[in-house]
Write a protein that holds these residues in place. Structure first.
Motif, short mmCIF file in Angstrom:
data_model
loop_
_atom_site.label_atom_id
_atom_site.label_comp_id
_atom_site.label_asym_id
_atom_site.label_seq_id
_atom_site.Cartn_x
_atom_site.Cartn_y
_atom_site.Cartn_z
N ILE A 38 0.86 -1.18 0.00
CA ILE A 38 0.00 0.00 0.00
C ILE A 38 0.90 1.23 0.00
O ILE A 38 1.89 1.28 0.72
N GLY A 39 0.58 2.22 -0.80
CA GLY A 39 1.36 3.46 -0.82
C GLY A 39 2.36 3.48 -1.97
O GLY A 39 2.25 2.72 -2.92
N ASP A 40 3.33 4.37 -1.89
CA ASP A 40 4.35 4.54 -2.92
C ASP A 40 5.50 3.58 -2.69
O ASP A 40 5.96 3.42 -1.56
N HIS A 41 5.98 2.97 -3.78
CA HIS A 41 7.07 2.01 -3.68
C HIS A 41 7.96 2.12 -4.91
O HIS A 41 7.49 2.51 -5.99
N ASN A 42 9.22 1.76 -4.77
CA ASN A 42 10.10 1.66 -5.92
C ASN A 42 9.71 0.46 -6.75
O ASN A 42 9.26 -0.56 -6.22
N HIS A 43 9.89 0.55 -8.04
CA HIS A 43 9.53 -0.53 -8.95
C HIS A 43 10.30 -1.81 -8.62
O HIS A 43 9.81 -2.91 -8.83
N LYS A 83 -1.92 2.33 -9.40
CA LYS A 83 -1.76 3.53 -10.21
C LYS A 83 -0.27 3.71 -10.47
O LYS A 83 0.55 3.44 -9.60
N ILE A 84 0.05 4.19 -11.64
CA ILE A 84 1.45 4.38 -12.00
C ILE A 84 1.80 5.87 -11.88
O ILE A 84 1.07 6.72 -12.36
N SER A 85 2.91 6.14 -11.24
CA SER A 85 3.42 7.50 -11.10
C SER A 85 4.85 7.50 -11.62
O SER A 85 5.66 6.68 -11.19
N ILE A 86 5.17 8.39 -12.52
CA ILE A 86 6.50 8.45 -13.09
C ILE A 86 7.15 9.74 -12.66
O ILE A 86 6.58 10.83 -12.79
N SER A 87 8.38 9.64 -12.14
CA SER A 87 9.13 10.81 -11.72
C SER A 87 10.47 10.84 -12.44
O SER A 87 10.99 9.82 -12.87
#
Length: 83
Positions: free
Chosen positions: A45-50, A75-79
């Motif tokens: 759950i939450g943000d994680h490294n690929h 959901k995909i987030s690209i930075s």
């Protein structure tokens, strides 16, 4: 899909990744048997490294707090980070 909210109550082996997470809660799904030990797959759950690998918990090391039908929505987030 069946999703469970579980609480880590022990670690069968000191080398398990969750040995220092006694008392922490996780959402899990059924993962199957591995060497005759039922495993749950942790739902991140939450943000994680690929690169993060899936973690598993032994059924005997957790207490089931809640079980419900649900879906996992990713959901995909690209930075971009400058070097």
């Amino acid at each position: 899909m069946k999703i469970k909210r579980v609480k880590v109550t022990q670690a069968s082996q000191r080398t398990y990744w969750y040995a220092k997470n006694i008392g922490q809660e996780f959402y899990v799904s059924y993962a199957g048997n591995h060497f005759d030990v039922l495993k749950y797959k942790v739902i991140p759950i939450g943000d994680h490294n690929h690169e993060s690998l899936p973690n598993y918990l032994d059924k005997n090391d957790v207490e089931v707090l809640e079980e419900f039908d649900g879906n996992i929505i990713e959901k995909i987030s690209i930075s971009i980070c400058r070097n």
